[in-house]
Design a protein around this motif. Structure first.
Motif, PDB file in Angstrom:
ATOM      1  N   SER A   1       1.019  -1.064   0.097  1.00 25.55           N
ATOM      2  CA  SER A   1      -0.051   0.072  -0.004  1.00 25.55           C
ATOM      3  C   SER A   1       1.068   1.086   0.065  1.00 25.55           C
ATOM      4  CB  SER A   1      -0.894  -0.078   1.150  1.00 25.55           C
ATOM      5  OG  SER A   1      -1.539   1.223   1.386  1.00 25.55           O
ATOM      6  N   GLY A   2       0.359   2.185  -0.790  1.00 23.38           N
ATOM      7  CA  GLY A   2       1.244   3.573  -0.766  1.00 23.38           C
ATOM      8  C   GLY A   2       1.373   4.193  -2.456  1.00 23.38           C
ATOM      9  N   LEU A   3       1.060   3.280  -3.237  1.00 21.18           N
ATOM     10  CA  LEU A   3       1.069   3.896  -4.754  1.00 21.18           C
ATOM     11  C   LEU A   3      -0.329   3.725  -5.268  1.00 21.18           C
ATOM     12  CD1 LEU A   3       3.952   1.652  -5.878  1.00 21.18           C
ATOM     13  CD2 LEU A   3       4.057   4.061  -5.352  1.00 21.18           C
ATOM     14  N   PRO A   4      -0.578   4.514  -6.294  1.00 22.65           N
ATOM     15  CA  PRO A   4      -2.043   4.315  -6.931  1.00 22.65           C
ATOM     16  C   PRO A   4      -2.313   2.653  -6.979  1.00 22.65           C
ATOM     17  CG  PRO A   4      -0.818   5.552  -8.046  1.00 22.65           C
ATOM     18  CD  PRO A   4       0.038   5.209  -7.100  1.00 22.65           C
ATOM     19  N   GLN A   5      -3.499   2.342  -7.031  1.00 16.13           N
ATOM     20  CA  GLN A   5      -3.862   0.798  -6.819  1.00 16.13           C
ATOM     21  C   GLN A   5      -3.372  -0.024  -7.681  1.00 16.13           C
ATOM     22  OE1 GLN A   5      -8.022  -0.445  -7.024  1.00 16.13           O
ATOM     23  NE2 GLN A   5      -8.659   1.057  -8.272  1.00 16.13           N
ATOM     24  N   LEU A   6      -3.228   0.323  -9.107  1.00 22.08           N
ATOM     25  CA  LEU A   6      -2.839  -0.634 -10.226  1.00 22.08           C
ATOM     26  C   LEU A   6      -1.307  -0.454  -9.843  1.00 22.08           C
ATOM     27  CD1 LEU A   6      -3.133  -2.430 -12.406  1.00 22.08           C
ATOM     28  CD2 LEU A   6      -3.241  -0.224 -14.112  1.00 22.08           C
ATOM     29  N   GLN A   7      -0.376   0.415  -9.365  1.00 19.71           N
ATOM     30  CA  GLN A   7       0.917   0.295  -9.217  1.00 19.71           C
ATOM     31  C   GLN A   7       1.220  -0.694  -8.009  1.00 19.71           C
ATOM     32  OE1 GLN A   7       3.006   4.235  -9.332  1.00 19.71           O
ATOM     33  NE2 GLN A   7       1.423   4.884 -10.883  1.00 19.71           N
ATOM     34  N   ASP A   8       0.631  -0.568  -6.984  1.00 18.82           N
ATOM     35  CA  ASP A   8       0.593  -1.360  -5.965  1.00 18.82           C
ATOM     36  C   ASP A   8       0.516  -2.827  -6.339  1.00 18.82           C
ATOM     37  OD1 ASP A   8       0.751   0.438  -3.727  1.00 18.82           O
ATOM     38  OD2 ASP A   8      -1.188   0.181  -3.097  1.00 18.82           O
ATOM     39  N   HIS A   9      -0.589  -3.163  -7.150  1.00 23.36           N
ATOM     40  CA  HIS A   9      -0.944  -4.578  -7.658  1.00 23.36           C
ATOM     41  C   HIS A   9       0.181  -5.094  -8.609  1.00 23.36           C
ATOM     42  CE1 HIS A   9      -3.173  -7.776  -9.513  1.00 23.36           C
ATOM     43  NE2 HIS A   9      -2.565  -7.636 -10.708  1.00 23.36           N
ATOM     44  N   ARG A  10       0.737  -4.025  -9.485  1.00 22.15           N
ATOM     45  CA  ARG A  10       1.808  -4.214 -10.407  1.00 22.15           C
ATOM     46  C   ARG A  10       3.243  -4.697  -9.567  1.00 22.15           C
ATOM     47  NH1 ARG A  10      -0.134  -1.208 -15.324  1.00 22.15           N
ATOM     48  NH2 ARG A  10      -1.283  -2.901 -16.292  1.00 22.15           N
ATOM     49  N   LEU A  11       3.380  -4.151  -8.479  1.00 20.92           N
ATOM     50  CA  LEU A  11       4.657  -4.383  -7.779  1.00 20.92           C
ATOM     51  C   LEU A  11       4.758  -5.484  -7.350  1.00 20.92           C
ATOM     52  CD1 LEU A  11       7.216  -3.350  -6.778  1.00 20.92           C
ATOM     53  CD2 LEU A  11       5.914  -1.867  -4.700  1.00 20.92           C
ATOM     54  N   VAL A  12       3.510  -5.999  -6.455  1.00 20.68           N
ATOM     55  CA  VAL A  12       3.399  -7.370  -5.940  1.00 20.68           C
ATOM     56  C   VAL A  12       3.345  -8.307  -6.965  1.00 20.68           C
ATOM     57  CG1 VAL A  12       1.792  -9.135  -4.777  1.00 20.68           C
ATOM     58  CG2 VAL A  12       1.852  -6.486  -4.130  1.00 20.68           C
ATOM     59  N   VAL A  13       2.880  -8.239  -8.206  1.00 22.24           N
ATOM     60  CA  VAL A  13       2.867  -9.098  -9.289  1.00 22.24           C
ATOM     61  C   VAL A  13       4.444  -9.391  -9.797  1.00 22.24           C
ATOM     62  CG1 VAL A  13       2.378  -9.735 -11.708  1.00 22.24           C
ATOM     63  CG2 VAL A  13       0.708  -9.093  -9.940  1.00 22.24           C
TER      64      VAL A  13
END
Length: 170
Positions: free
Chosen positions: A145-157
């Motif tokens: 958590s901390g970036l725009p939601q799609l960037q949060d998702h992409r970082l985890v992926v």
């Protein structure tokens, strides 16, 4: 996306399809998930976030236990509240928080309107991804958590792809 929303640093992001999101979940599966795996995956996420100076908090849970937590510069206590809300969506639906939100949007509604769940407890915003073990199923989650939601998702992926050494294309 309106041009006013495009920052010079990032090209406009293409919203992934539900099919693409579901393919990520099928691809990103562990043979096992140990305490050491949680530490190594969490450390990789910290490394990726530091490279990008991303102001994020990172959380890894297995069953009901927090196995990893890190807060990087620029993150706030609010990020931990978002982590908990996104993580509960993964625990309840067995899918990535971004995918759960996308499925509601695809039906022409929103998670907030139609899930009948308390939005103070659950958030179908991107950033939490299921930890799935072969022949077992979803046993936990990894959340940013901390970036725009799609960037949060992409970082985890991205971290999961690197950790599992899975080619993003197949």
């Amino acid at each position: 996306m309106h041009h006013s929303q495009i920052t010079p640093k990032f090209a406009p992001e293409i919203t992934p399809s539900i099919e693409e999101l579901e393919a990520q979940e099928r691809r990103l599966v562990f043979r096992q998930f140990t305490y050491d795996d949680a530490w190594a995956l969490g450390s990789l996420l910290v490394e990726l976030a530091r490279e990008r100076q991303a102001p994020v908090a990172i959380d890894i849970h297995r069953a009901c236990q927090q196995l990893f937590h890190a807060a990087l510069p620029g993150s706030t206590p609010d990020n931990d509240a978002w982590i908990a809300r996104k993580r509960r969506v993964v625990e309840r639906y067995g899918s990535a928080s971004y995918l759960v939100g996308a499925r509601f949007r695809a039906k022409g509604t929103t998670f907030e309107e139609s899930s009948r769940l308390d939005p103070d407890v659950y958030a179908a915003h991107g950033g939490s991804f299921p930890v799935t073990v072969e022949n077992v199923g979803v046993i936990g989650s990894v959340t940013v958590s901390g970036l725009p939601q799609l960037q949060d998702h992409r970082l985890v992926v991205e971290a999961l792809e690197r950790f599992l050494d899975v080619d993003a294309q197949n």
